[in-house]
Design an enzyme around this catalytic site. Sequence first.
Site, mmCIF file in Angstrom:
data_model
loop_
_atom_site.group_PDB
_atom_site.id
_atom_site.type_symbol
_atom_site.label_atom_id
_atom_site.label_comp_id
_atom_site.label_asym_id
_atom_site.label_seq_id
_atom_site.Cartn_x
_atom_site.Cartn_y
_atom_site.Cartn_z
ATOM 1 N N ASP A 22 -11.114 -6.702 14.898
ATOM 2 C CA ASP A 22 -12.131 -5.877 14.230
ATOM 3 C C ASP A 22 -13.501 -5.807 14.905
ATOM 4 O OD1 ASP A 22 -10.003 -5.924 12.475
ATOM 5 O OD2 ASP A 22 -11.040 -7.009 10.898
ATOM 6 N N LYS A 78 -6.154 -1.657 9.145
ATOM 7 C CA LYS A 78 -5.878 -2.501 7.989
ATOM 8 C C LYS A 78 -7.011 -2.424 6.973
ATOM 9 C CE LYS A 78 -7.777 -6.695 10.171
ATOM 10 N NZ LYS A 78 -8.779 -7.096 9.170
ATOM 11 N N CYS A 98 -12.082 -12.201 8.035
ATOM 12 C CA CYS A 98 -10.834 -11.803 8.693
ATOM 13 C C CYS A 98 -10.294 -12.867 9.640
ATOM 14 C CB CYS A 98 -11.029 -10.472 9.414
ATOM 15 S SG CYS A 98 -11.422 -9.117 8.272
#
Length: 197
Positions: free
Chosen positions: A18, A78, A111
């Site tokens: 990310d 996601k 995350c």
Amino acid sequence: MAGIGRLSTKGSVLLLCDMQEKFRPTIFQFTNVVSNAARLLQACRILNIPQILTEQYPKGLGPTVPELGAEGLKPHTKTSFSMMTESVQSSLKSMGDPQQVILCGIEAQACIACTAYDLLERGMEVHIVADAVSSRSQTDRLFALSRLRQSGVFLNTTEGVLLQLVQDAKHPNFKEIQKLLAHPSPDTGLLAFFSSL
């Protein structure tokens, strides 16, 4: 293998989590963290270690930043904090179910942490590259790394990971890796962490 955490080019995978445009102004030491992650990615390409890239809700958070150098990697999109989506699990299966994971990206307490817990619960060995991981808050970052260490994650630096992977100056790719290490990794503010080690 889970005993001492010795990395190997065989059975390893790099997870890039990310590193997206909307995080650029808010993540602590973002530029330096991405620089270290880019080095890891280059090294894994040289050493033929597979790589997986995710993006968290790219419609709102934007694409992966170009300086990561992840062209050619198709991002797995996601909404979950964990990277272990069905598509990522499918990719891991197609790679022969690697058992060692080199993990970097953002955010440490969200995350990265959720991904690491999922991987550990699957019996995988997790190596978090501390100078290639960050958060909006340095406090969250350092506490997340400490908490993950309690759970059995191995913490390392970019240079430490690269040298473990080649292990010997006679390695056929050593000179290429050495070029990536010509300049020390940029400081990402981790020295405070060592007071708690």
